[in-house]
Design a protein around this motif. Structure first.
Motif, PDB file in Angstrom:
ATOM      1  N   GLY A 187       0.793  -1.229   0.000  1.00 17.49           N
ATOM      2  CA  GLY A 187       0.000   0.000   0.000  1.00 17.49           C
ATOM      3  C   GLY A 187       0.820   1.270   0.000  1.00 17.49           C
ATOM      4  O   GLY A 187       0.322   2.338  -0.382  1.00 17.49           O
ATOM      5  N   TRP A 188       2.076   1.169   0.405  1.00 17.14           N
ATOM      6  CA  TRP A 188       2.946   2.352   0.401  1.00 17.14           C
ATOM      7  C   TRP A 188       3.172   2.868  -1.015  1.00 17.14           C
ATOM      8  O   TRP A 188       3.456   4.055  -1.208  1.00 17.14           O
ATOM      9  N   GLU A 189       3.033   1.993  -2.002  1.00 13.82           N
ATOM     10  CA  GLU A 189       3.172   2.427  -3.394  1.00 13.82           C
ATOM     11  C   GLU A 189       2.107   3.479  -3.725  1.00 13.82           C
ATOM     12  O   GLU A 189       2.391   4.457  -4.415  1.00 13.82           O
ATOM     13  N   PHE A 190       0.902   3.309  -3.197  1.00 11.38           N
ATOM     14  CA  PHE A 190      -0.176   4.277  -3.444  1.00 11.38           C
ATOM     15  C   PHE A 190       0.062   5.582  -2.695  1.00 11.38           C
ATOM     16  O   PHE A 190      -0.212   6.663  -3.220  1.00 11.38           O
ATOM     17  N   VAL A 191       0.547   5.477  -1.481  1.00 11.89           N
ATOM     18  CA  VAL A 191       0.855   6.684  -0.700  1.00 11.89           C
ATOM     19  C   VAL A 191       1.932   7.499  -1.412  1.00 11.89           C
ATOM     20  O   VAL A 191       1.817   8.725  -1.564  1.00 11.89           O
ATOM     21  N   PHE A 192       2.972   6.815  -1.873  1.00 13.75           N
ATOM     22  CA  PHE A 192       4.051   7.498  -2.584  1.00 13.75           C
ATOM     23  C   PHE A 192       3.530   8.148  -3.868  1.00 13.75           C
ATOM     24  O   PHE A 192       3.848   9.307  -4.164  1.00 13.75           O
TER      25      PHE A 192
END
Length: 142
Positions: free
Chosen positions: A50-55
């Motif tokens: 999910g960090w890919e979406f935050v980034f």
């Protein structure tokens, strides 16, 4: 080491040279779009969940603000640099079949960011402004 560093440096310089041929404000707008695309490069399998979406959301914000500010475009490229380093160490490479591709991207991106922090100048204008007066003053002395 040279094989790892030289190609990304050349790619960064080539990017700056080609982009500097585009007139303003289109040059800044296109660079904002480019950094937005770079921010989404790992979405299809970067390995950081999910960090890919935050980034991607953070870089998209920088890209949006970059439509009016070279500084935000530069910040977006530096964020992407950090993300590349993280992927090189813990995630998946940006190009699945090229193990060190994220490292190469992390070397290339700061070159682009530095150019952006200078206001994304046209290299031809920069050369004229740096050496143009020198050439004129030498001509006047003759």
């Amino acid at each position: 080491m040279i094989v790892t560093v030289v190609p990304p440096v050349l790619i960064g310089v080539l990017y700056v040279v080609v982009m500097s041929l585009i007139r303003e404000p289109h040059r800044r707008h296109l660079n904002a779009i480019m950094v937005a695309g770079a921010g989404a490069a790992y979405l299809s399998g970067g390995g950081l969940d999910g960090w890919e979406f935050v980034f991607t959301a953070a870089v998209t914000y920088c890209a949006y603000r970059g439509l009016e500010s070279w500084t935000f475009v530069g910040v977006g490229w530096l964020l992407h640099t950090a993300w590349d380093v993280l992927h090189h160490l813990k995630g998946n490479p940006i190009v699945p079949f090229a193990h060190d591709s994220s490292l190469g991207c992390a070397i290339c991106d700061p070159i682009i960011a530095l150019w952006c922090f200078q206001g994304g100048p046209s290299l031809t204008d920069l050369i004229r402004s740096r050496w143009g007066p020198l050439n004129r003053s030498q001509g006047d002395a003759a």
